[in-house]
Enzyme design. Structure first.
Site, PDB file in Angstrom:
ATOM      1  N   ARG A  36       0.859  -1.182   0.000  1.00 21.37           N
ATOM      2  CA  ARG A  36       0.000   0.000   0.000  1.00 21.37           C
ATOM      3  C   ARG A  36       0.894   1.230   0.000  1.00 21.37           C
ATOM      4  O   ARG A  36       1.702   1.419   0.918  1.00 21.37           O
ATOM      5  CB  ARG A  36      -0.922   0.025   1.229  1.00 21.37           C
ATOM      6  CG  ARG A  36      -1.899  -1.135   1.298  1.00 21.37           C
ATOM      7  CD  ARG A  36      -2.951  -1.007   0.205  1.00 21.37           C
ATOM      8  NE  ARG A  36      -3.916  -2.079   0.269  1.00 21.37           N
ATOM      9  CZ  ARG A  36      -4.025  -3.035  -0.635  1.00 21.37           C
ATOM     10  NH1 ARG A  36      -3.193  -3.070  -1.669  1.00 21.37           N
ATOM     11  NH2 ARG A  36      -4.948  -3.963  -0.526  1.00 21.37           N
ATOM     12  N   GLU A  37       0.767   2.064  -1.033  1.00 24.56           N
ATOM     13  CA  GLU A  37       1.498   3.327  -1.106  1.00 24.56           C
ATOM     14  C   GLU A  37       0.618   4.389  -0.466  1.00 24.56           C
ATOM     15  O   GLU A  37      -0.528   4.573  -0.868  1.00 24.56           O
ATOM     16  CB  GLU A  37       1.797   3.675  -2.560  1.00 24.56           C
ATOM     17  CG  GLU A  37       2.700   2.659  -3.234  1.00 24.56           C
ATOM     18  CD  GLU A  37       2.841   2.891  -4.728  1.00 24.56           C
ATOM     19  OE1 GLU A  37       2.064   3.684  -5.296  1.00 24.56           O
ATOM     20  OE2 GLU A  37       3.728   2.265  -5.325  1.00 24.56           O
ATOM     21  N   ARG A  63      -1.749  26.124 -10.202  1.00 25.85           N
ATOM     22  CA  ARG A  63      -1.536  24.824  -9.565  1.00 25.85           C
ATOM     23  C   ARG A  63      -0.505  24.064 -10.376  1.00 25.85           C
ATOM     24  O   ARG A  63      -0.774  23.598 -11.484  1.00 25.85           O
ATOM     25  CB  ARG A  63      -2.845  24.042  -9.457  1.00 25.85           C
ATOM     26  CG  ARG A  63      -3.823  24.638  -8.461  1.00 25.85           C
ATOM     27  CD  ARG A  63      -3.226  24.669  -7.077  1.00 25.85           C
ATOM     28  NE  ARG A  63      -4.233  24.915  -6.050  1.00 25.85           N
ATOM     29  CZ  ARG A  63      -3.961  24.964  -4.774  1.00 25.85           C
ATOM     30  NH1 ARG A  63      -2.718  24.800  -4.344  1.00 25.85           N
ATOM     31  NH2 ARG A  63      -4.918  25.180  -3.907  1.00 25.85           N
ATOM     32  N   ALA A  75      -8.989  27.750   0.920  1.00 28.58           N
ATOM     33  CA  ALA A  75      -8.644  26.523   1.632  1.00 28.58           C
ATOM     34  C   ALA A  75      -7.214  26.601   2.124  1.00 28.58           C
ATOM     35  O   ALA A  75      -6.438  27.451   1.685  1.00 28.58           O
ATOM     36  CB  ALA A  75      -8.814  25.324   0.704  1.00 28.58           C
ATOM     37  N   SER A 112      -9.294  11.491  -1.109  1.00 26.18           N
ATOM     38  CA  SER A 112      -8.959  10.394  -2.018  1.00 26.18           C
ATOM     39  C   SER A 112      -8.490   9.204  -1.186  1.00 26.18           C
ATOM     40  O   SER A 112      -7.289   9.032  -0.975  1.00 26.18           O
ATOM     41  CB  SER A 112      -7.878  10.846  -2.997  1.00 26.18           C
ATOM     42  OG  SER A 112      -7.570   9.823  -3.910  1.00 26.18           O
ATOM     43  N   GLU A 118      -5.596  12.698   3.537  1.00 24.05           N
ATOM     44  CA  GLU A 118      -6.108  14.015   3.940  1.00 24.05           C
ATOM     45  C   GLU A 118      -7.594  13.961   4.276  1.00 24.05           C
ATOM     46  O   GLU A 118      -8.401  13.444   3.513  1.00 24.05           O
ATOM     47  CB  GLU A 118      -5.901  15.041   2.826  1.00 24.05           C
ATOM     48  CG  GLU A 118      -6.421  16.430   3.211  1.00 24.05           C
ATOM     49  CD  GLU A 118      -6.247  17.474   2.124  1.00 24.05           C
ATOM     50  OE1 GLU A 118      -6.308  18.665   2.446  1.00 24.05           O
ATOM     51  OE2 GLU A 118      -6.051  17.097   0.954  1.00 24.05           O
ATOM     52  N   GLU A 137       3.731  33.959   1.867  1.00 22.53           N
ATOM     53  CA  GLU A 137       4.700  34.577   0.951  1.00 22.53           C
ATOM     54  C   GLU A 137       4.871  33.804  -0.350  1.00 22.53           C
ATOM     55  O   GLU A 137       5.307  34.371  -1.342  1.00 22.53           O
ATOM     56  CB  GLU A 137       6.043  34.793   1.645  1.00 22.53           C
ATOM     57  CG  GLU A 137       6.701  33.531   2.142  1.00 22.53           C
ATOM     58  CD  GLU A 137       7.953  33.818   2.964  1.00 22.53           C
ATOM     59  OE1 GLU A 137       8.916  33.045   2.815  1.00 22.53           O
ATOM     60  OE2 GLU A 137       7.949  34.781   3.739  1.00 22.53           O
TER      61      GLU A 137
END
Length: 179
Positions: A36-37, A63, A75, A112, A118, A137
């Site tokens: 499992r990664e 992004r 966010a 995910s 997360e 910054e």
């Protein structure tokens, strides 16, 4: 049927500023082994911010992972031990300059679950007072305002694809339909 996997070992691959990556060997319910990664993340917050005219405040930023500017609800990342509500108020103020009169928890989402650890805490901010932005910054943001109904159409059409933005807008839409 038992579905739980048992961790047998873990190998740290990378320990960075935001992510900690490791590969675990697990025992599957049938006794076989698999890898499992996993990308550990401290968690985050996201805010659907509505001004007094029912416009959604979003931020546009480049992004790097997708090589393009994306439009998203405000966010940010949780600091270790930080209360999600306080983090959300901080991120909203830093990214947009807004401070809400009303602040409602919309619940957590798991971004995910296949490999990414997360948990993102969603909030609704209303009755905004707008002040000065104070982004980090290394953050370069443009704030946009879009009528809520138009944001719903943009989400449903697939124009906006950021998961937190899609879920946040649709949660607020569903809440409004309930009331």
């Amino acid at each position: 049927m038992e579905l739980t996997e048992k961790k047998l070992s873990s190998k740290l691959i990378y320990d960075g500023k935001i992510l900690r990556l490791h590969v675990d060997t697990v025992e599957l319910p049938n006794g076989a082994q698999a890898l499992r990664e996993v990308a550990d993340h401290p968690g985050g917050v996201a805010i659907v911010a509505l001004d007094r005219d029912d416009n959604v405040l979003t931020v546009k930023q480049y992004r790097y992972v997708f090589s393009r500017v994306m439009e998203e609800i405000p966010a940010g990342k949780l600091e270790p031990g930080e209360d999600p509500r306080e983090a959300a108020l901080r991120e909203l103020r830093e990214e947009t300059g807004a401070t809400p009169e009303r602040f409602t928890e919309l619940g957590p989402i798991i971004v995910s679950p296949g490999a990414y650890g997360e948990v993102l805490h969603l909030y609704l901010a209303e009755g905004l007072r707008i002040g000065a932005q104070s982004p980090d910054e290394d953050e370069f943001l443009d704030v946009a305002r879009t009528p809520f109904d138009k944001m719903v159409r943009r989400v449903l059409s697939g124009e906006l694809t950021d998961a937190k933005t899609v879920v946040g807008i649709l949660k607020v839409y569903a809440l409004r339909r309930e009331n």
